[in-house]
Design a protein around this motif. Structure first.
Motif, mmCIF file in Angstrom:
data_model
loop_
_atom_site.group_PDB
_atom_site.id
_atom_site.type_symbol
_atom_site.label_atom_id
_atom_site.label_comp_id
_atom_site.label_asym_id
_atom_site.label_seq_id
_atom_site.Cartn_x
_atom_site.Cartn_y
_atom_site.Cartn_z
ATOM 1 N N ILE A 123 7.251 -3.084 21.839
ATOM 2 C CA ILE A 123 7.039 -1.988 22.777
ATOM 3 C C ILE A 123 6.206 -2.520 23.937
ATOM 4 O O ILE A 123 5.061 -2.941 23.739
ATOM 5 N N PRO A 124 6.744 -2.542 25.158
ATOM 6 C CA PRO A 124 6.090 -3.227 26.271
ATOM 7 C C PRO A 124 4.683 -2.730 26.589
ATOM 8 O O PRO A 124 3.828 -3.521 26.990
ATOM 9 N N SER A 125 4.431 -1.445 26.404
ATOM 10 C CA SER A 125 3.152 -0.880 26.823
ATOM 11 C C SER A 125 2.011 -1.131 25.842
ATOM 12 O O SER A 125 0.848 -0.885 26.158
ATOM 13 N N VAL A 126 2.334 -1.608 24.630
ATOM 14 C CA VAL A 126 1.297 -1.874 23.627
ATOM 15 C C VAL A 126 1.561 -3.245 23.025
ATOM 16 O O VAL A 126 2.442 -3.410 22.175
ATOM 17 N N GLN A 127 0.820 -4.240 23.438
ATOM 18 C CA GLN A 127 1.017 -5.606 22.953
ATOM 19 C C GLN A 127 0.799 -5.679 21.450
ATOM 20 O O GLN A 127 -0.192 -5.177 20.925
ATOM 21 N N GLY A 128 1.743 -6.314 20.774
ATOM 22 C CA GLY A 128 1.625 -6.468 19.324
ATOM 23 C C GLY A 128 2.216 -5.326 18.529
ATOM 24 O O GLY A 128 2.201 -5.356 17.292
ATOM 25 N N LEU A 129 2.770 -4.305 19.210
ATOM 26 C CA LEU A 129 3.389 -3.173 18.520
ATOM 27 C C LEU A 129 4.903 -3.311 18.611
ATOM 28 O O LEU A 129 5.470 -3.393 19.711
ATOM 29 N N TYR A 130 5.558 -3.331 17.462
ATOM 30 C CA TYR A 130 6.996 -3.539 17.392
ATOM 31 C C TYR A 130 7.668 -2.342 16.723
ATOM 32 O O TYR A 130 7.034 -1.583 15.985
ATOM 33 N N ILE A 131 8.971 -2.223 16.972
ATOM 34 C CA ILE A 131 9.737 -1.142 16.369
ATOM 35 C C ILE A 131 11.058 -1.677 15.844
ATOM 36 O O ILE A 131 11.707 -2.510 16.479
ATOM 37 N N ALA A 132 11.432 -1.233 14.651
ATOM 38 C CA ALA A 132 12.748 -1.522 14.067
ATOM 39 C C ALA A 132 13.199 -0.230 13.406
ATOM 40 O O ALA A 132 12.941 0.014 12.226
ATOM 41 N N ARG B 81 0.864 -1.183 0.000
ATOM 42 C CA ARG B 81 0.000 0.000 0.000
ATOM 43 C C ARG B 81 0.898 1.230 0.000
ATOM 44 O O ARG B 81 1.286 1.731 1.052
ATOM 45 N N LEU B 82 1.243 1.713 -1.188
ATOM 46 C CA LEU B 82 2.091 2.882 -1.327
ATOM 47 C C LEU B 82 1.245 4.138 -1.486
ATOM 48 O O LEU B 82 0.054 4.060 -1.801
ATOM 49 N N ASN B 83 1.850 5.304 -1.242
ATOM 50 C CA ASN B 83 1.107 6.566 -1.217
ATOM 51 C C ASN B 83 -0.082 6.456 -0.273
ATOM 52 O O ASN B 83 -1.183 6.935 -0.557
ATOM 53 N N CYS B 84 0.178 5.814 0.840
ATOM 54 C CA CYS B 84 -0.867 5.515 1.829
ATOM 55 C C CYS B 84 -0.292 5.861 3.207
ATOM 56 O O CYS B 84 0.489 5.098 3.763
ATOM 57 N N GLU B 85 -0.661 6.992 3.738
ATOM 58 C CA GLU B 85 -0.076 7.480 4.986
ATOM 59 C C GLU B 85 -0.801 6.911 6.202
ATOM 60 O O GLU B 85 -2.028 6.869 6.247
ATOM 61 N N VAL B 86 -0.017 6.479 7.196
ATOM 62 C CA VAL B 86 -0.597 6.036 8.461
ATOM 63 C C VAL B 86 -0.894 7.257 9.313
ATOM 64 O O VAL B 86 0.001 8.042 9.628
ATOM 65 N N LEU B 87 -2.159 7.421 9.672
ATOM 66 C CA LEU B 87 -2.592 8.558 10.470
ATOM 67 C C LEU B 87 -2.669 8.247 11.952
ATOM 68 O O LEU B 87 -2.537 9.141 12.790
ATOM 69 N N ASP B 88 -2.895 6.975 12.287
ATOM 70 C CA ASP B 88 -3.139 6.620 13.682
ATOM 71 C C ASP B 88 -2.885 5.129 13.880
ATOM 72 O O ASP B 88 -3.032 4.330 12.952
ATOM 73 N N LEU B 89 -2.454 4.789 15.075
ATOM 74 C CA LEU B 89 -2.377 3.389 15.477
ATOM 75 C C LEU B 89 -3.675 3.043 16.189
ATOM 76 O O LEU B 89 -4.101 3.755 17.110
ATOM 77 N N VAL B 90 -4.320 1.982 15.760
ATOM 78 C CA VAL B 90 -5.598 1.578 16.349
ATOM 79 C C VAL B 90 -5.320 0.595 17.482
ATOM 80 O O VAL B 90 -4.733 -0.475 17.267
ATOM 81 N N THR B 91 -5.716 0.958 18.701
ATOM 82 C CA THR B 91 -5.469 0.112 19.866
ATOM 83 C C THR B 91 -6.734 -0.037 20.709
ATOM 84 O O THR B 91 -7.670 0.754 20.598
ATOM 85 N N GLU B 92 -6.703 -1.044 21.545
ATOM 86 C CA GLU B 92 -7.786 -1.259 22.511
ATOM 87 C C GLU B 92 -7.214 -2.039 23.685
ATOM 88 O O GLU B 92 -6.603 -3.098 23.493
ATOM 89 N N ASN B 93 -7.382 -1.485 24.898
ATOM 90 C CA ASN B 93 -6.871 -2.133 26.113
ATOM 91 C C ASN B 93 -5.383 -2.473 25.993
ATOM 92 O O ASN B 93 -4.958 -3.591 26.298
ATOM 93 N N ASN B 94 -4.620 -1.480 25.520
ATOM 94 C CA ASN B 94 -3.160 -1.624 25.381
ATOM 95 C C ASN B 94 -2.768 -2.766 24.448
ATOM 96 O O ASN B 94 -1.724 -3.408 24.619
ATOM 97 N N ARG B 95 -3.592 -2.996 23.436
ATOM 98 C CA ARG B 95 -3.334 -4.037 22.435
ATOM 99 C C ARG B 95 -3.506 -3.431 21.054
ATOM 100 O O ARG B 95 -4.472 -2.715 20.805
ATOM 101 N N ILE B 96 -2.558 -3.681 20.158
ATOM 102 C CA ILE B 96 -2.662 -3.150 18.804
ATOM 103 C C ILE B 96 -3.744 -3.896 18.031
ATOM 104 O O ILE B 96 -3.853 -5.130 18.123
ATOM 105 N N LEU B 97 -4.540 -3.151 17.297
ATOM 106 C CA LEU B 97 -5.572 -3.743 16.449
ATOM 107 C C LEU B 97 -5.320 -3.485 14.965
ATOM 108 O O LEU B 97 -5.912 -4.140 14.115
#
Length: 390
Positions: free
Chosen positions: A336-345, A171-187
């Motif tokens: 990232i410990p505070s948000v399950q399923g969210l990773y960083i590289a 998905r190019l030319n497609c900007e991420v505006l927000d991370l969708v989370t619920e109860n400290n879990r990435i959706l």
């Protein structure tokens, strides 16, 4: 045993050489991948850098150990991806023109050899036998046969193509505006083209990482460090390996650059087409893309100091790139410990090209809960946790 990764869906944010590598290695594990970028493949830092896979420029310790493993992966990458990546293991030199830097280099080489990197010190005469164009002012150099080079743009596109062949969605030319989370879990993520739901999200956005993280009230100490590279006219073969100056290594590791204005030191290589890529500078100026004439002149002076034969060649252009700098000059890799399923590289600074394959491999193993035969704890976000996460 049932493969539980088959149903896993992962969104990778950022299509530079790091993000495309992560997407590719994940796609090999039958994970459902969506690679998202606000612009295009290699349109940011990966499209505005040099081509060095330098090992001897890394500080001894975890960063060098990581680079050594990555260099091993590079050796078979062209065959694996079935693409010409302009890979060449031609070795590398770090040039020294004064006794003080020579003493520092000797100590560094000793420590690098102690962990298995084959580096040796050459005298000025010995280094000029390798390259007769080098100035008589060069009194010594370190030489590492394991240093190599690759075209980062070709590599990023090849990673993306191979991932797409493995059913990854781009998905190019497609900007991420927000991370969708619920109860400290990435959706998933909210983009300019709608929501993409996922089990995991990997942020590979380099200098733009904090723009993504702020949507979940997080921050990491990754800031842009601008570097300028000059491009010459096409020339006959002058340089057949990657070359750095000792002052460039010093400027890379310095937090304060008052002793070296604009962090200038020499980094030079020759492309397959014959042009020279001549860097560079290191500045903390935010996202200011302007290029000062003085910086161009000072970089050119560094090149001529090492290679007097370049005095009358033509420069055809210059460009600026933003390296994702961290305070300890090492990337942030992991969950990232505070948000399950969210990773960083992210946060590879000038080592993104060298560390791309191993970053993709390790992150793919981490996300799919496989055994990792490398200690990632030195690269964890937790080393910055107290001061950066609010």
């Amino acid at each position: 045993m049932e493969d539980k990764t088959l149903k896993q869906k992962v969104v990778v944010i950022g299509a530079g050489i790091i993000g495309t590598s992560v997407a590719y290695f994940l796609s090999k594990k039958n994970v459902n991948i969506v690679l998202v970028d606000a612009k295009d493949i290699a349109s940011g830092t990966s499209g505005a850098c040099d081509k060095a896979i330098m090992l001897q420029s890394k500080k001894w310790g975890p960063a060098l150990e990581l680079a050594i493993q990555s260099a091993t992966l590079y050796k078979d990458l062209e065959q694996e991806l079935q693409q010409d990546l302009e890979y060449r293991q031609g070795g590398g030199l770090i040039l020294i023109d004064n006794e003080q830097d020579l003493k520092v280099l000797q100590q560094t080489v000793e420590k690098q050899n102690s962990i298995g990197l084959n580096v040796k010190i050459l005298t000025g005469d010995e280094v000029r036998k390798k390259n007769p164009y080098l100035s008589e002012k060069i009194i010594a150099a370190s030489w590492c046969e394991e240093d190599a080079e690759i075209n980062p743009m070709l590599t990023a596109f090849a990673f993306a193509k191979a991932a797409h062949k493995n059913k990854a969605i781009l998905r190019l030319n497609c900007e991420v505006l927000d991370l969708v989370t619920e109860n400290n879990r990435i959706l998933g993520v909210q983009t300019t083209h709608g929501k993409i739901y996922a089990d995991s999200v990997v942020i590979c956005s380099g200098v733009w990482t904090n723009q993504i993280l702020k949507t979940v009230q997080l921050e990491v100490p990754i800031i842009p460090r601008k570097g300028i590279i000059l491009v010459t006219e096409k020339l006959p073969k002058i340089i057949d390996c990657n070359i750095l100056s000792g002052s460039y290594i010093v400027s890379k590791l310095q937090k304060e650059q008052n002793s070296i204005p604009y962090g200038i030191g020499l980094a030079i290589s020759q492309t397959k087409s014959g042009t020279l890529l001549i860097g560079g500078s290191r500045e903390f100026v935010g996202f200011d893309e302007s290029i000062k004439t003085k910086i161009i002149r000072d970089i050119a002076k560094q090149a001529i100091h090492a290679f007097p034969c370049l005095d009358n060649i033509h420069l055809i252009r210059s460009f600026a790139g933003f390296r994702p700098y961290t305070p300890d000059n090492m990337p942030i890799l992991g969950e990232i410990p505070s948000v399950q399923g969210l990773y960083i590289a992210a946060g590879h600074e000038g080592d993104g090209v060298a560390l791309a394959p191993i970053t993709g491999k390790l992150m793919s193993e981490l996300i799919t809960n496989q055994k990792i035969e490398f200690d990632l704890s030195p690269f964890s976000i937790e080393r910055f946790l107290e001061s950066t996460i609010s």
